[in-house]
Design a protein around this motif. Structure first.
Motif, PDB file in Angstrom:
ATOM      1  N   HIS A 146      -7.523 -11.167  27.040  1.00 17.42           N
ATOM      2  CA  HIS A 146      -6.826 -10.989  28.319  1.00 17.42           C
ATOM      3  C   HIS A 146      -5.703 -10.000  28.059  1.00 17.42           C
ATOM      4  O   HIS A 146      -4.575 -10.379  27.712  1.00 17.42           O
TER       5      HIS A 146
ATOM      6  N   TRP B 250     -13.198 -12.538  23.084  1.00 16.72           N
ATOM      7  CA  TRP B 250     -12.692 -12.543  24.454  1.00 16.72           C
ATOM      8  C   TRP B 250     -11.231 -12.143  24.407  1.00 16.72           C
ATOM      9  O   TRP B 250     -10.536 -12.390  23.417  1.00 16.72           O
TER      10      TRP B 250
ATOM     11  N   TRP C 294      -7.443 -17.609  32.970  1.00 17.86           N
ATOM     12  CA  TRP C 294      -7.837 -16.221  32.726  1.00 17.86           C
ATOM     13  C   TRP C 294      -9.317 -16.047  32.409  1.00 17.86           C
ATOM     14  O   TRP C 294      -9.854 -14.951  32.559  1.00 17.86           O
TER      15      TRP C 294
ATOM     16  N   ASP D 276     -15.732 -10.995  30.527  1.00 20.12           N
ATOM     17  CA  ASP D 276     -14.777 -10.433  29.570  1.00 20.12           C
ATOM     18  C   ASP D 276     -15.129 -10.751  28.117  1.00 20.12           C
ATOM     19  O   ASP D 276     -14.388 -10.372  27.207  1.00 20.12           O
TER      20      ASP D 276
END
Length: 465
Positions: free
Chosen positions: A278, A276, A292, A297
């Motif tokens: 961000h 994962w 987030w 994602d």
């Protein structure tokens, strides 16, 4: 996606220590619940009586506490739900979704051998499955039956996995799964479904080694008239060799990282980044992760465990940590080394000085030791920094230091600079022998800060030794 209130669960089997793959599953399940104001449930799947142990249960609970993943409900134990499972099995038998199978072990072995001889996948031939117009064999007197789930024969099971996308598996690939053994105890796939239905789990987030279980479980959800949860199958974590992490080859237990001096928030930060992301963010807090996090994602590809990256992240979290909190853990590592801290400087102050120089708490404890007892310098250090001229210079230093009006880093810094100037030498010619004599090593933070923390009396005692 489900419109129900978000309820996720972490459901480990207590057959060993809590490992990092399980912690990542728990982390993603926890974060999804927290992100959506939902409920996170802990369930202990302890029906494997041969391998489940109370020690493993305790290790799971301790590990969850150490990493700080708080659960809202539980822990629930499957062994305490046996009556419920047997009730549901009875309901499935009554509704025709399950049936008794009296095949002996020898008959099942013969089926397997015949299928393999034909080059087919070994499977149960459904001889005891009731069908309209079918005559079942006579019930043998000496066989205790199992209960099998009546799997649909035609069609396929399809679901939109929140991580892997659309998955379809033909029913022809599925067997009539055993849901109760001859002694009546239920099997894993059945218990999981009943638990998830009863606990109203909306999202099942788990490792992708469970993908093959999912179509069987979906059939059982439907047989019970229950809403099928959203499934999210997380990719495996591989070691640096590209192999699935093994308990024998790799440090996979949470306990290992605790004893090696890692902070739990660093481990969670790192595990969050395995599969994962961000953007380019590497270092973040648990609160930021929850803000987030989104299942969309999560990558469907396996991740590779990079110990150097984890070590770097641990150093960043140590730098950001409260020194008083670091001191609580470092004190335990020092105690293991036989180092008492009661008569020395405040350990929190020592940690504040060392935290920018430490990658682990074990390393910090090693560096903190000389604040509480002098270390013996190596022969190499003596040869390089404690020659007779160095010792003479340190005697003069001690005489001047003893007369200082106050003992703090600023006063010591000014005194050391004046002393270096008076002696007509360079700073290392004073600073390195000072470190060697007082600390036993030459790799320390700023010498004025070190001397200030050790204290005037102890510094002078060590210089006179």
């Amino acid at each position: 996606m489900s419109s129900r209130p978000v309820r996720t669960r972490f459901a480990p089997s207590p057959t060993g220590l809590l490992h990092i793959g399980g912690v990542r599953t728990a982390l993603f399940s926890w974060a999804h619940a927290r992100k959506h104001g939902g409920t996170f449930v802990l369930r202990i799947e302890d029906t494997d009586l041969e391998r489940s142990t109370p020690e493993s249960v305790a290790a799971i609970l301790d590990g969850m506490h150490w990493v700080g993943l708080d659960y809202d409900e539980g822990p629930f134990y499957q062994m305490q739900r046996m009556a419920r499972y047997k009730t549901v099995i009875g309901q499935m038998l009554d509704s025709g979704h399950a049936y008794y199978c009296y095949c002996s072990r020898e008959e099942l072995d013969a089926m397997r051998a015949e299928a393999e001889a034909r080059g087919e996948k070994p499977r149960y031939d459904r001889r005891w499955r009731p069908e309209e117009g079918k005559t079942l064999p006579a019930v043998p007197a000496d066989v205790q039956p199992v209960v099998r789930f009546r799997t649909p024969i035609d069609g396929a099971v399809t679901w939109d996995d929140a991580v892997k996308g659309r998955i379809e598996i033909g029913n022809v690939e599925l067997d009539d799964l055993i849901i109760a053994r001859p002694d009546g105890t239920p099997t894993y796939n059945f218990c999981v479904v009943v638990d998830d239905v009863d606990m109203q789990i909306s999202h099942v987030i788990r490792g992708d080694d469970h993908v093959n279980n999912t179509p069987r479980q979906i059939h059982m959800y439907q047989a019970l008239g229950a809403e099928v949860p959203v499934f999210a199958h997380l990719p495996m974590i591989h070691n640096d060799q590209g192999q699935k992490m093994s308990k024998r080859r790799d440090a996979v237990s949470v306990v290992d990282y605790d004893t090696q001096g890692y902070l739990p928030e660093a481990l969670l930060n790192y595990l969050a980044r395995l599969g994962w992301g961000h953007g380019d963010d590497e270092f973040f807090t648990l609160e930021q992760f929850v803000e987030w996090f989104d299942l969309k994602d999560v990558s469907p590809s396996p991740s590779r465990f990079d110990r150097d990256k984890l070590l770097w992240l641990n150093a960043q979290h140590i730098k950001a940590a409260d020194p008083a909190r670091l001191a609580e853990r470092v004190a335990a590592f020092l105690a293991d080394k036989g180092v008492a801290t009661a008569d020395g400087p405040q350990l929190a102050d020592v940690c504040a000085l060392l935290k920018d120089r430490s990658q682990t708490l074990v390393e910090m404890a090693d560096q903190a030791e000389y604040f509480y007892r002098p270390l013996n310098p190596t022969a190499e250090v003596v040869e390089k920094h404690l020659q007779p001229e160095d010792e003479e210079r340190l005697k003069l230093f001690a005489e001047g230091a003893a007369a200082l009006p106050q003992w703090d880093a600023a006063t010591l810094s000014a005194f050391i600079k004046d002393f270096v100037k008076q002696q007509g030498v360079k700073m290392p010619q004073v600073g390195m022998p000072l470190r060697a004599k007082v600390c036993g090593i030459t790799n320390t933070p700023s010498v004025d800060a070190v001397l200030a923390l050790i204290g005037r009396d102890e510094v002078l005692r060590r210089l006179a030794a």
